[in-house]
Design a protein around this motif. Structure first.
Motif, PDB file in Angstrom:
ATOM      1  N   LYS A  10       6.938   0.335 -13.987  1.00  0.00           N
ATOM      2  CA  LYS A  10       7.118  -0.654 -12.922  1.00  0.00           C
ATOM      3  C   LYS A  10       8.549  -0.647 -12.395  1.00  0.00           C
ATOM      4  O   LYS A  10       8.775  -0.646 -11.176  1.00  0.00           O
ATOM      5  CB  LYS A  10       6.751  -2.051 -13.433  1.00  0.00           C
ATOM      6  CG  LYS A  10       6.907  -3.141 -12.380  1.00  0.00           C
ATOM      7  CD  LYS A  10       6.473  -4.495 -12.911  1.00  0.00           C
ATOM      8  CE  LYS A  10       6.578  -5.561 -11.817  1.00  0.00           C
ATOM      9  NZ  LYS A  10       6.130  -6.896 -12.316  1.00  0.00           N
ATOM     10  N   GLN A  11       9.520  -0.621 -13.292  1.00  0.00           N
ATOM     11  CA  GLN A  11      10.910  -0.646 -12.851  1.00  0.00           C
ATOM     12  C   GLN A  11      11.260   0.603 -12.047  1.00  0.00           C
ATOM     13  O   GLN A  11      11.971   0.525 -11.040  1.00  0.00           O
ATOM     14  CB  GLN A  11      11.846  -0.773 -14.052  1.00  0.00           C
ATOM     15  CG  GLN A  11      13.308  -1.008 -13.658  1.00  0.00           C
ATOM     16  CD  GLN A  11      13.471  -2.251 -12.796  1.00  0.00           C
ATOM     17  OE1 GLN A  11      13.115  -3.352 -13.187  1.00  0.00           O
ATOM     18  NE2 GLN A  11      14.023  -2.073 -11.584  1.00  0.00           N
ATOM     19  N   GLU A  21       1.277  -5.612  -7.841  1.00  0.00           N
ATOM     20  CA  GLU A  21       2.372  -6.576  -8.016  1.00  0.00           C
ATOM     21  C   GLU A  21       3.651  -6.071  -7.360  1.00  0.00           C
ATOM     22  O   GLU A  21       4.370  -6.829  -6.697  1.00  0.00           O
ATOM     23  CB  GLU A  21       2.625  -6.818  -9.505  1.00  0.00           C
ATOM     24  CG  GLU A  21       1.533  -7.584 -10.232  1.00  0.00           C
ATOM     25  CD  GLU A  21       1.854  -7.731 -11.714  1.00  0.00           C
ATOM     26  OE1 GLU A  21       2.996  -7.412 -12.108  1.00  0.00           O
ATOM     27  OE2 GLU A  21       0.962  -8.165 -12.477  1.00  0.00           O
ATOM     28  N   VAL A  22       3.946  -4.791  -7.543  1.00  0.00           N
ATOM     29  CA  VAL A  22       5.136  -4.199  -6.928  1.00  0.00           C
ATOM     30  C   VAL A  22       5.025  -4.258  -5.404  1.00  0.00           C
ATOM     31  O   VAL A  22       5.989  -4.623  -4.712  1.00  0.00           O
ATOM     32  CB  VAL A  22       5.326  -2.743  -7.401  1.00  0.00           C
ATOM     33  CG1 VAL A  22       6.433  -2.050  -6.604  1.00  0.00           C
ATOM     34  CG2 VAL A  22       5.642  -2.695  -8.890  1.00  0.00           C
ATOM     35  N   MET A  29      -0.504  -3.454 -11.769  1.00  0.00           N
ATOM     36  CA  MET A  29       0.958  -3.502 -11.751  1.00  0.00           C
ATOM     37  C   MET A  29       1.502  -3.017 -10.409  1.00  0.00           C
ATOM     38  O   MET A  29       2.431  -3.609  -9.839  1.00  0.00           O
ATOM     39  CB  MET A  29       1.520  -2.668 -12.895  1.00  0.00           C
ATOM     40  CG  MET A  29       3.038  -2.614 -12.966  1.00  0.00           C
ATOM     41  SD  MET A  29       3.779  -1.324 -11.911  1.00  0.00           S
ATOM     42  CE  MET A  29       3.323   0.148 -12.819  1.00  0.00           C
ATOM     43  N   LEU A  30       0.943  -1.942  -9.865  1.00  0.00           N
ATOM     44  CA  LEU A  30       1.429  -1.410  -8.591  1.00  0.00           C
ATOM     45  C   LEU A  30       1.172  -2.381  -7.441  1.00  0.00           C
ATOM     46  O   LEU A  30       1.972  -2.465  -6.506  1.00  0.00           O
ATOM     47  CB  LEU A  30       0.795  -0.057  -8.311  1.00  0.00           C
ATOM     48  CG  LEU A  30       1.270   1.091  -9.221  1.00  0.00           C
ATOM     49  CD1 LEU A  30       0.467   2.351  -8.975  1.00  0.00           C
ATOM     50  CD2 LEU A  30       2.766   1.369  -9.018  1.00  0.00           C
TER      51      LEU A  30
END
Length: 372
Positions: free
Chosen positions: A90-91, A144-145, A141-142
């Protein structure tokens, strides 16, 4: 001319699982052909969201992105097959998008979520890798990004082109691979081109649009058509609530199936039909009666969904573009009642499969209701 730059891995670089396709057969270049855009494709095989010399952030930093109108970003399959902690992925994704926006603040970015990867023995989006996370978690997660960074995104999960069941036809390396055939590349490109068209339409909307509800004598509005809402089943988040989750999911699914039977009867004149839930849910105690209830509930739902699919196929309620009939759903067997994430993922994947199948049928029926 509108200019698009594409960042990605071997899928965008044109590897079909056996050989490299010609440049004009690669996904970004096909998008350019479909939209009449100029495309620069800087995809590199084997890359991912990481801090390596050819990773997403490094590629952004060494690429001149000035002068481009749109960017298309597609990584993730290599993150799943050769993983690190999901927080690190994610980072690295955030770092790359932040760098891209710094270098061209006017760039409109589309994030494509990865298509399904079967290289490490995975058969579903819920099978975990060696870092103990799955492809469904990667997709979430992507998203969310994307929301955090203000990006548009395309999620394959509601209507996937590539599944384990069709991978031997859609992937050049089959159901142990990840690389689309040239035909599948073109289908992917068409979906993404349609998404870009949507983005350009939204961009061109006036700042103060007229009230769509206000009558216009010179441009009368078409009548409003009542369509069928999609199915959304609640996911299991607490194993000690498994009985309640399955009972609620069964009721939601049966209600939607009956709604579809009523609409098909009205549209096609088929025999009237309704289905009912026949099992009574026990309490949420982790006992053999609960195990049997869950197992038999999904068995019954599979049959109910497939009966509806068969009726739709018999009446040619199918893909209006290709005429292809809908495949039957095959749910996973939920046999071991153990309090672990694998059991939870199995239940939730079945809800995903049911949702996806019924929502596909809903899409076909809604097109008829709207006269399309």
């Amino acid at each position: 001319m509108t200019k698009l730059i594409a960042f990605g891995d071997s899928i965008f670089a044109g590897w079909d699982g056996k050989e490299n396709v010609s440049a004009n057969q690669r996904i970004p270049e096909i998008i350019g052909q479909l939209l009449g855009w100029q495309v620069t494709n800087v995809a590199i095989g084997g890359t991912k969201y990481d801090d390596s010399s050819n990773g997403f952030t490094a590629t952004v930093n060494k690429t001149d992105v000035s002068g481009f109108d749109y960017a298309l970003v597609s990584y993730g399959v290599n993150n799943f097959s050769w993983p690190t902690a999901l927080a690190i992925v994610k980072q690295n994704a955030v770092n790359g998008f932040e760098a891209l926006k710094r270098k061209n603040p006017n760039l409109k970015i589309l994030l494509e979520l990865p298509t399904e990867d079967f290289r490490q023995g995975s058969k579903t989006l819920f099978d975990v890798n060696t870092s103990f996370w799955n492809q469904n978690q990667l997709d979430d997660m992507l998203i969310e990004v994307a929301k955090q960074e203000g990006l548009d995104y395309y999620d394959w999960r509601p209507d996937p082109l590539i599944t384990y069941e069709n991978a031997n036809q859609t992937l050049g390396d089959g159901n142990t691979g990840v690389h689309p055939t040239p035909e599948t590349m073109r289908a992917i490109a068409q979906r993404l081109a349609n998404k870009f068209k949507q983005m350009t339409t939204e961009q061109s909307q006036p700042d103060n649009p007229s009230d769509p509800n206000k009558p216009d004598d010179n441009n009368p509005q078409p009548p409003v058509v009542k369509t069928i809402d999609g199915l959304k089943v609640d996911r299991l988040t607490d194993l000690f609530g498994i009985g309640t989750n399955v009972s609620n999911g069964v009721n939601q699914t049966i209600n939607k199936i009956n709604e579809l039977y009523s609409q098909i009867n009205r549209i096609m004149g088929t025999n009237s039909k309704q289905v009912q839930a026949t099992l009574s849910a026990p309490d949420n105690s982790l006992t053999r009666p609960l195990r049997n209830y869950v197992l038999l509930s999904f068995f019954n739902l599979e049959g109910a969904v497939n009966d509806l699919v068969s009726l739709c196929n018999e009446n040619w309620l199918c893909d209006p573009k290709t005429g292809a009939k809908t495949e039957l759903v095959k749910l996973l067997r939920v046999e071991k009642l153990t309090t672990d994430s694998h059991y939870e993922d199995t239940v939730n994947y079945n809800w995903y499969l049911i949702e996806n199948k019924l929502n596909t049928l809903i899409g076909y029926i809604n097109k008829i209701l709207k006269g399309e």
